[in-house]
Motif scaffolding. Structure first.
Motif, mmCIF file in Angstrom:
data_model
loop_
_atom_site.group_PDB
_atom_site.id
_atom_site.type_symbol
_atom_site.label_atom_id
_atom_site.label_comp_id
_atom_site.label_asym_id
_atom_site.label_seq_id
_atom_site.Cartn_x
_atom_site.Cartn_y
_atom_site.Cartn_z
ATOM 1 N N ALA A 148 0.824 -1.207 0.000
ATOM 2 C CA ALA A 148 0.000 0.000 0.000
ATOM 3 C C ALA A 148 0.858 1.257 0.000
ATOM 4 C CB ALA A 148 -0.935 -0.012 1.218
ATOM 5 N N ALA A 149 1.939 1.253 0.771
ATOM 6 C CA ALA A 149 2.814 2.431 0.821
ATOM 7 C C ALA A 149 3.463 2.673 -0.538
ATOM 8 C CB ALA A 149 3.885 2.234 1.894
ATOM 9 N N PHE A 150 3.904 1.602 -1.178
ATOM 10 C CA PHE A 150 4.535 1.747 -2.485
ATOM 11 C C PHE A 150 3.519 2.208 -3.525
ATOM 12 C CE2 PHE A 150 6.097 -0.211 -6.515
ATOM 13 C CZ PHE A 150 7.207 0.603 -6.668
ATOM 14 N N GLU A 151 2.306 1.679 -3.479
ATOM 15 C CA GLU A 151 1.282 2.061 -4.433
ATOM 16 C C GLU A 151 0.920 3.534 -4.272
ATOM 17 O OE1 GLU A 151 -1.715 2.529 -7.178
ATOM 18 O OE2 GLU A 151 -0.022 1.131 -7.071
ATOM 19 N N GLU A 152 0.884 4.015 -3.047
ATOM 20 C CA GLU A 152 0.596 5.431 -2.821
ATOM 21 C C GLU A 152 1.675 6.311 -3.451
ATOM 22 O OE1 GLU A 152 -0.128 8.576 0.883
ATOM 23 O OE2 GLU A 152 0.249 6.455 1.277
ATOM 24 N N ALA A 153 2.950 5.932 -3.267
ATOM 25 C CA ALA A 153 4.040 6.710 -3.864
ATOM 26 C C ALA A 153 4.004 6.627 -5.384
ATOM 27 C CB ALA A 153 5.379 6.195 -3.333
ATOM 28 N N ARG A 154 3.732 5.428 -5.913
ATOM 29 C CA ARG A 154 3.664 5.261 -7.370
ATOM 30 C C ARG A 154 2.557 6.118 -7.973
ATOM 31 N NH1 ARG A 154 0.840 3.769 -11.266
ATOM 32 N NH2 ARG A 154 -0.909 3.514 -9.811
ATOM 33 N N ALA A 155 1.361 6.052 -7.379
ATOM 34 C CA ALA A 155 0.221 6.778 -7.933
ATOM 35 C C ALA A 155 0.433 8.293 -7.861
ATOM 36 C CB ALA A 155 -1.049 6.379 -7.175
ATOM 37 N N LYS A 156 1.010 8.770 -6.780
ATOM 38 C CA LYS A 156 1.249 10.204 -6.630
ATOM 39 C C LYS A 156 2.235 10.705 -7.684
ATOM 40 C CE LYS A 156 2.690 13.633 -3.187
ATOM 41 N NZ LYS A 156 3.145 13.838 -1.774
ATOM 42 N N LEU A 157 3.309 9.956 -7.915
ATOM 43 C CA LEU A 157 4.287 10.368 -8.919
ATOM 44 C C LEU A 157 3.717 10.249 -10.320
ATOM 45 C CD1 LEU A 157 7.184 11.320 -9.424
ATOM 46 C CD2 LEU A 157 7.879 8.918 -9.523
ATOM 47 N N GLU A 158 2.939 9.210 -10.574
ATOM 48 C CA GLU A 158 2.327 9.057 -11.896
ATOM 49 C C GLU A 158 1.405 10.228 -12.208
ATOM 50 O OE1 GLU A 158 0.480 5.246 -14.033
ATOM 51 O OE2 GLU A 158 -0.924 6.121 -12.576
ATOM 52 N N ALA A 159 0.659 10.705 -11.229
ATOM 53 C CA ALA A 159 -0.227 11.858 -11.446
ATOM 54 C C ALA A 159 0.575 13.099 -11.819
ATOM 55 C CB ALA A 159 -1.058 12.107 -10.191
ATOM 56 N N THR A 160 1.742 13.258 -11.205
ATOM 57 C CA THR A 160 2.608 14.397 -11.545
ATOM 58 C C THR A 160 3.099 14.291 -12.986
ATOM 59 O OG1 THR A 160 3.333 14.524 -9.238
ATOM 60 C CG2 THR A 160 4.704 15.628 -10.874
ATOM 61 N N MET A 161 3.471 13.100 -13.406
ATOM 62 C CA MET A 161 3.909 12.884 -14.784
ATOM 63 C C MET A 161 2.778 13.166 -15.765
ATOM 64 S SD MET A 161 5.957 9.316 -14.074
ATOM 65 C CE MET A 161 6.040 8.844 -15.811
ATOM 66 N N GLN A 162 1.596 12.675 -15.452
ATOM 67 C CA GLN A 162 0.483 12.801 -16.383
ATOM 68 C C GLN A 162 -0.053 14.224 -16.456
ATOM 69 O OE1 GLN A 162 -2.209 9.711 -15.038
ATOM 70 N NE2 GLN A 162 -1.116 8.122 -16.202
ATOM 71 N N ALA A 163 0.274 15.029 -15.467
ATOM 72 C CA ALA A 163 -0.098 16.441 -15.554
ATOM 73 C C ALA A 163 0.687 17.138 -16.662
ATOM 74 C CB ALA A 163 0.151 17.130 -14.214
ATOM 75 N N VAL A 164 1.858 16.580 -16.997
ATOM 76 C CA VAL A 164 2.666 17.121 -18.098
ATOM 77 C C VAL A 164 2.291 16.452 -19.414
ATOM 78 C CG1 VAL A 164 5.021 17.490 -18.955
ATOM 79 C CG2 VAL A 164 4.554 17.546 -16.487
ATOM 80 N N ARG A 165 2.244 15.119 -19.406
ATOM 81 C CA ARG A 165 1.876 14.364 -20.599
ATOM 82 C C ARG A 165 0.974 13.219 -20.161
ATOM 83 N NH1 ARG A 165 2.938 16.803 -25.456
ATOM 84 N NH2 ARG A 165 1.970 14.843 -26.132
ATOM 85 N N PRO A 166 -0.308 13.231 -20.504
ATOM 86 C CA PRO A 166 -1.242 12.203 -20.041
ATOM 87 C C PRO A 166 -0.918 10.806 -20.560
ATOM 88 C CG PRO A 166 -2.282 13.664 -21.651
ATOM 89 C CD PRO A 166 -0.980 14.292 -21.287
ATOM 90 N N GLU A 167 -0.081 10.706 -21.594
ATOM 91 C CA GLU A 167 0.255 9.387 -22.151
ATOM 92 C C GLU A 167 1.207 8.596 -21.255
ATOM 93 O OE1 GLU A 167 0.885 12.362 -23.453
ATOM 94 O OE2 GLU A 167 0.638 12.390 -25.657
ATOM 95 N N THR A 168 1.788 9.261 -20.274
ATOM 96 C CA THR A 168 2.814 8.615 -19.460
ATOM 97 C C THR A 168 2.189 7.749 -18.373
ATOM 98 O OG1 THR A 168 2.947 10.520 -17.990
ATOM 99 C CG2 THR A 168 4.422 10.487 -19.894
ATOM 100 N N ALA A 169 3.033 6.885 -17.784
ATOM 101 C CA ALA A 169 2.511 5.974 -16.759
ATOM 102 C C ALA A 169 3.662 5.361 -15.977
ATOM 103 C CB ALA A 169 1.668 4.873 -17.391
ATOM 104 N N ILE A 170 3.327 4.823 -14.818
ATOM 105 C CA ILE A 170 4.240 3.979 -14.044
ATOM 106 C C ILE A 170 3.530 2.650 -13.830
ATOM 107 C CG2 ILE A 170 5.597 3.693 -11.945
ATOM 108 C CD1 ILE A 170 5.434 6.710 -11.526
ATOM 109 N N VAL A 171 4.049 1.618 -14.441
ATOM 110 C CA VAL A 171 3.460 0.286 -14.328
ATOM 111 C C VAL A 171 4.325 -0.537 -13.385
ATOM 112 C CG1 VAL A 171 2.752 -1.796 -15.547
ATOM 113 C CG2 VAL A 171 2.519 0.448 -16.658
ATOM 114 N N ALA A 172 3.759 -0.932 -12.257
ATOM 115 C CA ALA A 172 4.475 -1.744 -11.263
ATOM 116 C C ALA A 172 3.822 -3.119 -11.201
ATOM 117 C CB ALA A 172 4.450 -1.078 -9.894
#
Length: 385
Positions: free
Chosen positions: A274-298
């Motif tokens: 859960a802790a890792f997923e929270e960090a992943r999702a938060k960073l992915e949202a920051t990336m997608q604010a610049v380019r929505p095509e981006t992602a972090i797949v864990a």
């Protein structure tokens, strides 16, 4: 009746099979099954999904519950890139050491367990003895959970001795493990306008920095509960390899690395997921604010629950009686013990050899440790007879 081999002769046969985890172990399993069946011992197999690997288990003694299981794994780590003085798949004795891949981790114990099963059959034990030889321990202990379930066709044993190399000292607990394959999916632009793209490497570095911050916070905290028994006395997270990028002047489209958590007993794998997923999702949202095509797949690769000490552990009591060891052993590496514990067995980790030489070039077990391992088995057989 087949010829009865000494533990040393059995070890020679086992080492000769190059059972690296990436390859099949069936030649070794065929040999062990034939040898045990030649002594009147019925064997059972538990297969992997692809059918190219198998675990082997068997029962000796009366068809009653309450026996002892000798648990070992058949796979070994690769030898490529290592500087071996001898042929790693030929057992060689020099200066009181038996060299060969798996001699310590853990075909030495396997050989002793196979020998003990034949001796138990010959002696006619009154308390059952079982053997459980798994596959894929070296790549996350992924074969043991299914093996423990498959063994329910046998009368349920009470105690399991997992024979990892502990120099015949009792290990009562170890850390768990959960690992993720992380694929950072960025957006390529020229590095002169990098703010309009998303560098998979640079954002990957942010997620790795989160791992560093977790370790710093864990190291600074006061150890709680069972964590104090471990080195380090906390759950830690590690990134060991990283790849990515196309060119120096292009924001990286891809970056890939693995993140692994070693979790102390008393903490759950789920809380760290859960802790890792929270960090992943938060960073992915920051990336997608610049380019929505981006992602972090864990993608979770494998998990291993922590092995926790427990009161009234009859397996621990048995090993202490056989060895005279009264130390409290806790290790940070993982074993198959937790899978057997979760299947309802009492479990202890104890076997001959030193973990420090496992996975190393010129792996060895000392003849003194191997011989002491045989005496351990002889004392066990005496208690079962």
């Amino acid at each position: 009746m087949a010829q009865t081999l000494s533990p040393r002769a059995i070890l020679e046969r086992l080492v000769a099979f190059p059972t690296v985890s990436s390859d099949s172990n069936l030649d070794l399993i065929d040999w062990v099954e034939t040898y045990l069946q030649g002594h009147g011992i019925t064997c059972h197999r538990h297969w992997n999904d692809d059918g190219d690997k198998a675990a082997l288990f068997a029962h000796v003694g009366p068809e009653i519950a309450g026996g002892v299981v000798l648990s070992g794994h058949t796979d070994v780590v690769p030898v490529e890139g290592q500087d071996w003085v001898t042929d790693p798949y030929t057992l060689v004795e020099r200066d009181g050491r038996l060299y060969g891949r798996g001699s310590t981790d853990m075909k030495g114990f396997d050989a002793l367990a196979i020998w003990a099963m034949v001796e138990a059959q010959k002696k006619g034990v009154t308390r059952p003895l079982q053997i459980a030889l798994s596959f894929d321990e070296e790549i996350g202990c992924t074969g043991a959970e299914g093996l423990a379930k498959a063994m329910q066709i046998l009368p349920k044993a009470s105690d399991v001795i997992v024979g990892e190399p502990t120099e015949l000292r009792a290990v009562l607990g170890h850390k768990g493990f959960v690992s993720f394959d992380v694929q950072m999916q960025g957006f390529e632009v020229h590095s002169s306008i990098l703010q309009t793209g998303v560098s998979a490497i640079m954002y990957g570095a942010k997620l790795i920095e989160w791992c560093n911050q977790v370790n710093d916070a864990q190291a600074a905290a006061t150890p709680q509960g069972m964590a104090a028994f471990f080195d380090p006395p906390y759950t830690n997270v590690h990134v060991g390899m990283i790849t990515g990028g196309t060119a120096h002047n292009i924001t990286a489209k891809d970056c890939r690395f693995a993140v692994g958590f070693r979790v102390v007993p008393g903490e759950s794998l789920d809380q760290w997921r859960a802790a890792f997923e929270e960090a992943r999702a938060k960073l992915e949202a920051t990336m997608q604010a610049v380019r929505p095509e981006t992602a972090i797949v864990a993608t979770e690769m494998f998990d291993l629950p922590p092995f926790a000490p427990e009161a009234d552990n009859t397996a621990e009591q048995l090993v202490r009686q056989l060895t005279g060891d009264n130390s409290d052993g806790f290790v940070s590496y993982g074993t198959e013990a937790s899978h057997f514990q979760n299947a309802g067995y009492k479990v202890v980790v104890c076997g001959p050899g030193n973990i420090d030489v496992a996975h190393q070039p010129n792996e060895f077990i000392t003849t003194a440790q191997f011989e002491e391992g045989q005496r351990f088995m002889e004392r066990l057989l005496a208690r079962l007879t």
